[in-house]
Design a protein around this motif. Structure first.
Motif, short mmCIF file in Angstrom:
data_model
loop_
_atom_site.label_atom_id
_atom_site.label_comp_id
_atom_site.label_asym_id
_atom_site.label_seq_id
_atom_site.Cartn_x
_atom_site.Cartn_y
_atom_site.Cartn_z
N GLU A 281 0.81 -1.22 0.00
CA GLU A 281 0.00 0.00 0.00
C GLU A 281 0.84 1.27 0.00
O GLU A 281 0.31 2.36 -0.15
CB GLU A 281 -0.95 0.00 1.20
N GLY A 282 2.14 1.13 0.20
CA GLY A 282 3.04 2.28 0.15
C GLY A 282 2.86 3.28 1.28
O GLY A 282 3.13 4.46 1.12
N ARG A 283 2.41 2.79 2.43
CA ARG A 283 2.23 3.68 3.58
C ARG A 283 3.57 4.18 4.07
O ARG A 283 4.59 3.49 3.99
CB ARG A 283 1.51 2.97 4.72
N SER A 284 3.57 5.38 4.64
CA SER A 284 4.81 5.98 5.12
C SER A 284 5.28 5.27 6.39
O SER A 284 4.48 4.66 7.10
CB SER A 284 4.59 7.45 5.43
N PRO A 285 6.58 5.37 6.69
CA PRO A 285 7.08 4.77 7.93
C PRO A 285 6.34 5.29 9.17
O PRO A 285 6.10 4.53 10.11
CB PRO A 285 8.56 5.18 7.95
N ARG A 286 5.97 6.55 9.15
CA ARG A 286 5.25 7.12 10.29
C ARG A 286 3.86 6.48 10.43
O ARG A 286 3.43 6.18 11.55
CB ARG A 286 5.12 8.63 10.12
N THR A 287 3.18 6.27 9.33
CA THR A 287 1.87 5.63 9.37
C THR A 287 1.99 4.19 9.84
O THR A 287 1.21 3.74 10.69
CB THR A 287 1.21 5.67 7.98
N VAL A 288 2.97 3.47 9.32
CA VAL A 288 3.20 2.09 9.74
C VAL A 288 3.48 2.03 11.24
O VAL A 288 2.94 1.18 11.95
CB VAL A 288 4.33 1.44 8.92
N SER A 289 4.28 2.94 11.72
CA SER A 289 4.60 2.99 13.15
C SER A 289 3.35 3.26 13.99
O SER A 289 3.14 2.64 15.04
CB SER A 289 5.65 4.07 13.41
N SER A 290 2.52 4.15 13.51
CA SER A 290 1.28 4.47 14.22
C SER A 290 0.35 3.26 14.26
O SER A 290 -0.22 2.93 15.31
CB SER A 290 0.58 5.64 13.53
N TYR A 291 0.20 2.58 13.14
CA TYR A 291 -0.61 1.37 13.08
C TYR A 291 -0.04 0.31 14.03
O TYR A 291 -0.77 -0.39 14.71
CB TYR A 291 -0.66 0.81 11.66
N ASP A 292 1.28 0.19 14.03
CA ASP A 292 1.95 -0.79 14.89
C ASP A 292 1.61 -0.54 16.36
O ASP A 292 1.27 -1.47 17.08
CB ASP A 292 3.46 -0.73 14.65
N GLU A 293 1.67 0.71 16.79
CA GLU A 293 1.35 1.03 18.19
C GLU A 293 -0.10 0.68 18.52
O GLU A 293 -0.38 0.09 19.57
CB GLU A 293 1.64 2.50 18.48
N ASP A 294 -1.01 1.04 17.64
CA ASP A 294 -2.43 0.74 17.87
C ASP A 294 -2.67 -0.77 17.91
O ASP A 294 -3.41 -1.27 18.77
CB ASP A 294 -3.30 1.36 16.77
N LEU A 295 -2.06 -1.48 16.99
CA LEU A 295 -2.27 -2.93 16.94
C LEU A 295 -1.60 -3.65 18.10
O LEU A 295 -2.08 -4.70 18.53
CB LEU A 295 -1.82 -3.48 15.59
N LYS A 296 -0.53 -3.10 18.63
CA LYS A 296 0.08 -3.68 19.83
C LYS A 296 -0.87 -3.56 21.02
O LYS A 296 -0.96 -4.47 21.84
CB LYS A 296 1.42 -3.02 20.13
N GLN A 297 -1.59 -2.45 21.09
CA GLN A 297 -2.60 -2.30 22.15
C GLN A 297 -3.70 -3.34 21.98
O GLN A 297 -4.17 -3.94 22.95
CB GLN A 297 -3.19 -0.90 22.13
N TYR A 298 -4.10 -3.55 20.73
CA TYR A 298 -5.14 -4.53 20.45
C TYR A 298 -4.67 -5.95 20.78
O TYR A 298 -5.40 -6.73 21.41
CB TYR A 298 -5.56 -4.43 18.98
N THR A 299 -3.46 -6.30 20.38
CA THR A 299 -2.96 -7.65 20.68
C THR A 299 -2.76 -7.85 22.18
O THR A 299 -2.97 -8.95 22.68
CB THR A 299 -1.67 -7.98 19.90
N ALA A 300 -2.40 -6.79 22.90
CA ALA A 300 -2.29 -6.89 24.36
C ALA A 300 -3.67 -7.16 24.96
O ALA A 300 -3.82 -7.99 25.86
CB ALA A 300 -1.69 -5.62 24.94
N PHE A 301 -4.68 -6.46 24.46
CA PHE A 301 -6.06 -6.68 24.90
C PHE A 301 -6.46 -8.13 24.65
O PHE A 301 -7.03 -8.80 25.52
CB PHE A 301 -7.00 -5.72 24.16
N LEU A 302 -6.17 -8.63 23.45
CA LEU A 302 -6.52 -10.02 23.13
C LEU A 302 -5.77 -11.00 24.02
O LEU A 302 -6.35 -11.99 24.47
CB LEU A 302 -6.23 -10.30 21.65
N SER A 303 -4.52 -10.72 24.30
CA SER A 303 -3.73 -11.59 25.17
C SER A 303 -4.33 -11.64 26.58
O SER A 303 -4.33 -12.69 27.22
CB SER A 303 -2.28 -11.12 25.24
N GLU A 304 -4.84 -10.51 27.05
CA GLU A 304 -5.50 -10.47 28.36
C GLU A 304 -6.72 -11.38 28.39
O GLU A 304 -7.14 -11.83 29.46
CB GLU A 304 -5.92 -9.04 28.71
N HIS A 305 -7.29 -11.64 27.23
CA HIS A 305 -8.45 -12.52 27.11
C HIS A 305 -8.05 -13.92 26.62
O HIS A 305 -8.88 -14.69 26.15
CB HIS A 305 -9.49 -11.90 26.18
#
Length: 71
Positions: free
Chosen positions: A18-42
């Motif tokens: 998709e050609g997303r910028s490194p900043r966008t990828v980093s932002s998505y990474d942070e959000d998805l890490k929060q999501y995976t942490a939530f899933l791990s808690e469950h």
């Protein structure tokens, strides 16, 4: 698919295909890490175990912590 594997694969996809910028990828990474942490808690370790109810619960929790434009 294991959560960590899915996360890595998705980040590569949005950067390469998709050609997303490194900043966008980093932002998505942070959000998805929060999501995976939530899933791990469950005790969710695989994408096949994710339910609609868990997704709704995560979004509801995030809406109390973040601006609606960030959720």
């Amino acid at each position: 698919m294991k959560l960590e594997e899915a996360l890595k694969e998705y980040l590569v996809h949005i950067q390469v295909n998709e050609g997303r910028s490194p900043r966008t990828v980093s932002s998505y990474d942070e959000d998805l890490k929060q999501y995976t942490a939530f899933l791990s808690e469950h005790n969710i370790t695989d994408t096949a175990e994710i339910t609609y109810q868990l997704i709704e619960q995560f979004i509801t929790e995030q809406s109390t912590l973040k601006a609606s434009s960030s959720v």
